[in-house]
Design a protein around this motif. Sequence first.
Motif, short mmCIF file in Angstrom:
data_model
loop_
_atom_site.label_atom_id
_atom_site.label_comp_id
_atom_site.label_asym_id
_atom_site.label_seq_id
_atom_site.Cartn_x
_atom_site.Cartn_y
_atom_site.Cartn_z
N ASP A 176 0.82 -1.21 0.00
CA ASP A 176 0.00 0.00 0.00
C ASP A 176 0.86 1.26 0.00
O ASP A 176 0.42 2.31 -0.47
CB ASP A 176 -0.93 0.01 1.20
CG ASP A 176 -2.10 -0.96 1.05
OD1 ASP A 176 -2.21 -1.61 -0.02
OD2 ASP A 176 -2.90 -1.09 1.99
N THR A 195 -3.69 -14.09 -4.89
CA THR A 195 -4.25 -13.03 -4.04
C THR A 195 -3.52 -11.71 -4.27
O THR A 195 -4.14 -10.64 -4.29
CB THR A 195 -4.15 -13.43 -2.56
OG1 THR A 195 -4.92 -14.61 -2.33
CG2 THR A 195 -4.66 -12.32 -1.64
N ASP A 203 -4.81 -7.88 -4.94
CA ASP A 203 -4.41 -6.73 -4.11
C ASP A 203 -3.77 -5.64 -4.95
O ASP A 203 -3.99 -4.44 -4.72
CB ASP A 203 -3.43 -7.19 -3.03
CG ASP A 203 -4.09 -8.04 -1.96
OD1 ASP A 203 -5.33 -7.99 -1.82
OD2 ASP A 203 -3.36 -8.77 -1.25
N ARG A 223 -6.45 -3.68 -6.70
CA ARG A 223 -7.05 -2.73 -5.76
C ARG A 223 -6.18 -1.48 -5.63
O ARG A 223 -6.70 -0.35 -5.63
CB ARG A 223 -7.23 -3.39 -4.38
CG ARG A 223 -7.61 -2.42 -3.27
CD ARG A 223 -7.73 -3.10 -1.92
NE ARG A 223 -6.50 -3.75 -1.48
CZ ARG A 223 -5.47 -3.12 -0.91
NH1 ARG A 223 -5.48 -1.80 -0.75
NH2 ARG A 223 -4.40 -3.81 -0.51
N ARG A 224 -4.88 -1.67 -5.54
CA ARG A 224 -3.97 -0.51 -5.41
C ARG A 224 -3.98 0.35 -6.67
O ARG A 224 -3.91 1.58 -6.60
CB ARG A 224 -2.56 -1.00 -5.09
CG ARG A 224 -2.45 -1.69 -3.73
CD ARG A 224 -1.05 -2.16 -3.41
NE ARG A 224 -1.07 -2.95 -2.18
CZ ARG A 224 -0.83 -4.26 -2.10
NH1 ARG A 224 -0.50 -4.94 -3.21
NH2 ARG A 224 -0.92 -4.89 -0.96
N ALA A 275 -11.46 -7.99 -7.56
CA ALA A 275 -11.03 -6.73 -6.97
C ALA A 275 -11.69 -5.54 -7.67
O ALA A 275 -12.08 -4.55 -7.02
CB ALA A 275 -9.51 -6.61 -7.05
#
Length: 390
Positions: free
Chosen positions: A73, A144, A148, A151-152, A207
């Motif tokens: 993140d 996964t 992720d 999403r970022r 996502a």
Amino acid sequence: MAPYTFKNGITLKNRMVMSPTTTMSSFYDGHVTNDEIAFYGARSGGLGMIIGEVANVIASGKGFEGELSIANDGDIAGLSELAHAMKRNGTKAVLQIFHAGRKSNDQILRGNQPVSASAIKAAYPADSQTPRELTADEIDDIITAFGDATRRAIAAGFDGVELHGANTYLLQQFFSPNSNQRTDKWGGNRDDRMAFAKAVIASAHTAIDQYADRPFLLGYRISPEEIETPGIRLADTLAFVDMLGDSAVDYVHTSMGSAHRTSLNDKSDHEPIIAKLVAQLAGRKPLIGVGSVETPADADAVLDMGTDLVAMGREMIREPQWMEKVADGDEASIRYQLSPSEMAELKIPRAMQDYLNGAFYSVMHFTTDPEAAADYQNQAAPMEGFEKKM
């Protein structure tokens, strides 16, 4: 050039795309540098879409020094600045994401052994290291991680992500009978070897469904053939593309040094590979054609083959204002050669200058190069993961 609208509603103002162009200029930890922001900012504004250079989704996926990261993140803030630079004047910004798999080494991975579908060393380059076979749990973690990363990318303001299933990286490694000789659910026959790609597509798509507050693209890039035996052949790729045609992806993108290439393995087959892909997709997904596109006539020729969009890489390095000049009827001023003394002016980062002067020297049309440019019509390009002339 006419606009193009994807089925999810995203409209490109024209059909010209900048293909992923590696700058090798990120910080040691994968954070974005000002050099990268300046490079893409100089090339945005005219094109319909820019596909940014590849970013790794997990630490084990790093493939080279100076590579972008989207694994944490903490990467979002810098990637947001990059997306903003790419989106000037309505250009859409897509970020390519990947895992390098066995196309890495223990130096790049800070002492860790590279990983892949199976513990099989790549034939090219000759000094490739033997990877460690991924465990089932590690495969789940990587799947996964792709979700992720998506999403970022949404949080950073990109308009999409492209799954890098080409150039012999991990997604391709799982599909290849050369690099995937597993006997569990992630290996087996041709259809079974698509399982990893299907799972990654599903992870990214989930996502998007969960986090995107706007239309968001999911692309997939492929390399049509491998030259190893065993290896991916065109029949395998056509089956894979058939799967993509029915999948959640929004577009398919080829990776070839020449858009007019015919089979590397079957010299009796004279039909361009792109024509085969267009026929296989049968309008289910748009296809981005790429490879040695330099002039407006080159771009038109690729579109005339039935592709929906056409991408340029090397020419966009030489001429950041290509689209603007074409739109203004100013083709006479387009740079089709690259002067070494102009690379700083063109916002080409120093690390990128070095490799353009190295592996890509013969195809960059340097004004100081006395030799005719190399032709990728019947051979793989350096970025495709091979070092063997055909």
